[in-house]
Design an enzyme around this catalytic site. Structure first.
Site, PDB file in Angstrom:
ATOM      1  N   GLY A  10      40.132  72.382  54.950  1.00 25.86           N
ATOM      2  CA  GLY A  10      41.589  72.425  54.880  1.00 25.86           C
ATOM      3  C   GLY A  10      42.197  73.625  55.556  1.00 25.86           C
ATOM      4  N   GLY A  13      46.027  74.445  55.551  1.00 25.33           N
ATOM      5  CA  GLY A  13      46.705  74.820  54.315  1.00 25.33           C
ATOM      6  C   GLY A  13      46.984  76.305  54.222  1.00 25.33           C
ATOM      7  N   PHE A  14      47.838  76.665  53.287  1.00 29.98           N
ATOM      8  CA  PHE A  14      48.264  78.049  53.080  1.00 29.98           C
ATOM      9  C   PHE A  14      47.075  78.946  52.729  1.00 29.98           C
ATOM     10  CE2 PHE A  14      50.206  81.006  49.785  1.00 29.98           C
ATOM     11  CZ  PHE A  14      50.728  81.899  50.706  1.00 29.98           C
ATOM     12  N   ARG A  35      42.263  67.207  59.063  1.00 32.63           N
ATOM     13  CA  ARG A  35      42.235  65.742  59.052  1.00 32.63           C
ATOM     14  C   ARG A  35      42.394  65.170  60.460  1.00 32.63           C
ATOM     15  NH1 ARG A  35      46.129  63.951  54.186  1.00 32.63           N
ATOM     16  NH2 ARG A  35      47.184  65.868  54.792  1.00 32.63           N
ATOM     17  N   ASP A  64      38.035  64.042  56.492  1.00 30.30           N
ATOM     18  CA  ASP A  64      39.016  63.670  55.474  1.00 30.30           C
ATOM     19  C   ASP A  64      38.312  63.600  54.126  1.00 30.30           C
ATOM     20  OD1 ASP A  64      40.619  61.757  53.736  1.00 30.30           O
ATOM     21  OD2 ASP A  64      41.951  61.903  55.466  1.00 30.30           O
ATOM     22  N   SER A  86      42.756  70.409  48.912  1.00 28.70           N
ATOM     23  CA  SER A  86      43.016  69.498  47.804  1.00 28.70           C
ATOM     24  C   SER A  86      44.493  69.167  47.806  1.00 28.70           C
ATOM     25  CB  SER A  86      42.642  70.132  46.458  1.00 28.70           C
ATOM     26  OG  SER A  86      42.762  69.186  45.411  1.00 28.70           O
ATOM     27  N   TYR A 158      48.550  66.271  38.614  1.00 29.07           N
ATOM     28  CA  TYR A 158      47.921  67.370  39.348  1.00 29.07           C
ATOM     29  C   TYR A 158      46.905  68.102  38.475  1.00 29.07           C
ATOM     30  CZ  TYR A 158      47.183  71.768  41.770  1.00 29.07           C
ATOM     31  OH  TYR A 158      46.594  72.848  42.370  1.00 29.07           O
ATOM     32  N   LYS A 162      42.797  68.416  39.163  1.00 24.37           N
ATOM     33  CA  LYS A 162      42.030  69.655  39.298  1.00 24.37           C
ATOM     34  C   LYS A 162      40.951  69.751  38.219  1.00 24.37           C
ATOM     35  CE  LYS A 162      42.771  72.180  42.150  1.00 24.37           C
ATOM     36  NZ  LYS A 162      42.420  72.180  43.591  1.00 24.37           N
ATOM     37  N   SER A 202      54.129  76.846  45.344  1.00 23.12           N
ATOM     38  CA  SER A 202      54.692  78.020  44.669  1.00 23.12           C
ATOM     39  C   SER A 202      55.713  78.720  45.560  1.00 23.12           C
ATOM     40  CB  SER A 202      53.570  79.003  44.303  1.00 23.12           C
ATOM     41  OG  SER A 202      52.589  78.387  43.512  1.00 23.12           O
TER      42      SER A 202
END
Length: 349
Positions: A10, A13-14, A35, A64, A86, A158, A162, A202
């Site tokens: 990933g 992602g951040f 992906r 993926d 995720s 969510y 997790k 967030s």
């Protein structure tokens, strides 16, 4: 400065992009999954903002979470894997399995491929969502010994995703992991410097406050931690012998309320925080807003609740020392201004 090859899942992602940057700064070679390979330019742009331009030293593999293709190639030759990818949506999914299945099956795909490739250790990014939900109110802070009760009522899709993904990961290691080691990091809300428009849910909270997109502040408290500290904890868990088979809560300190975040922004951000509200919303009004804004539904179950979480284990075992909540919130806001990601800056552009 080992030069070991590390896979980061990933990379768009951040947390993933920050992982790549810190790994390169620490002397590792890095491969990342996306992906679509069309996202390579986006990842490299975020890394440039982070002060990291790895060039050909960074490689990309298309993979993926919902398909087997690419994972054997991604893990081949890797000493470590940071499984960060995720799904975390802003709204409530139509069906909870839209989150649960990719999170659980994706974790198992990564672990299976890592075992088969001879990877030494996987560090899984789980969440406080796998610890602090579905319980009766308690005064003691949550720690790593606690698990979210997915049958406890009011647990979001969510949080279920997790929890079930992390449970599945530990079960896999116990039953068929072979020599593969697992460590888990459980962050609370992740703040800190955005590297581009792809940032954590967030940070969307801070963005909305700064843009004046919320009429007031709900009675919600949550944990905060800086993304740079989350990545630092991943890297410590990746190599420290004592981290094998352990989970670590990533939380900076006391939980923050929305009004405390708003006051931090007002105090430090000057005119950029002029739209930040300081008015507390009554719970009934938040419930009305949730009818119009799906993202608000995610917080309804937490209205008025007081929680806490302990970082004692990460400090004691791994020598982890996080930034303060205030430093992290300010860094978040400053990055949104610097990158032109707020309404005022968009108009000027």
């Amino acid at each position: 400065m080992s030069g070991d090859l590390v896979l980061v899942t990933g990379g768009t992602g951040f947390i993933g992009a920050h992982c790549i940057a810190q790994l390169f700064h620490a002397g590792y070679r890095v491969r990342t999954t996306v992906r679509s390979l069309e996202r390579e330019a986006d990842v490299r742009a975020m890394l440039k903002v982070a002060g990291c331009e790895p060039g050909a030293e960074l490689s990309f593999v298309a993979a993926d979470l919902m398909a087997d293709a690419g994972w054997a190639e991604a893990t081949a030759g890797c000493t470590y894997v940071l499984h960060v990818a995720s799904p975390f949506p802003l709204g409530v999914p139509k069906h909870e399995d839209d989150l649960i299945v990719p999170a659980r099956e994706g974790a198992l795909r990564v672990l299976r491929a890592s075992r088969d490739a001879g990877v030494k250790r996987v560090v899984l990014t789980s969440s406080f969502a796998a610890i602090g939900y579905g319980h009766k109110p308690q005064d003691a802070p949550f720690d790593e010994t606690v698990w979210t009760d997915v049958d406890g009522g009011g647990v979001s899709a969510y949080a279920k995703s997790k929890t079930l993904a992390e449970r599945a990961a530990w079960n896999f290691i116990a039953r068929e992991g072979g020599d593969l080691e697992l460590s888990v990091v459980n962050p609370v809300g992740v703040f800190g410097p955005a590297l581009g428009p792809d940032f954590s849910t967030s940070i969307v909270l801070v963005e909305r406050l700064m843009n004046g997109d919320v009429p007031g502040l709900p009675r919600i408290s949550f944990g905060a931690v800086d993304v740079r500290d989350v990545v630092d904890l991943h890297l410590r868990a990746m190599v420290h012998p004592a981290a094998k088979g352990e989970r670590f809560l990533a939380v900076a300190g006391e939980f923050l309320s929305f009004i405390e975040i708003a006051r931090i922004l007002k105090h430090h951000m000057g005119g950029a925080a002029k739209r930040v509200p300081l008015r507390q919303l009554p719970d009934w009004m938040v419930r009305v807003v949730a009818l119009l804004d799906p993202s608000v539904k995610l917080i309804l179950g937490e209205l008025g609740k007081k929680k806490g979480a302990s970082n004692a284990k990460a400090r004691r075992v791994l020598g982890w020392t996080p930034l303060t909540n205030e430093e992290s919130i300010v860094a978040t806001a400053e990055s949104l201004v610097r990158l032109g990601l707020l309404k005022d800056s968009a108009k000027k552009a």
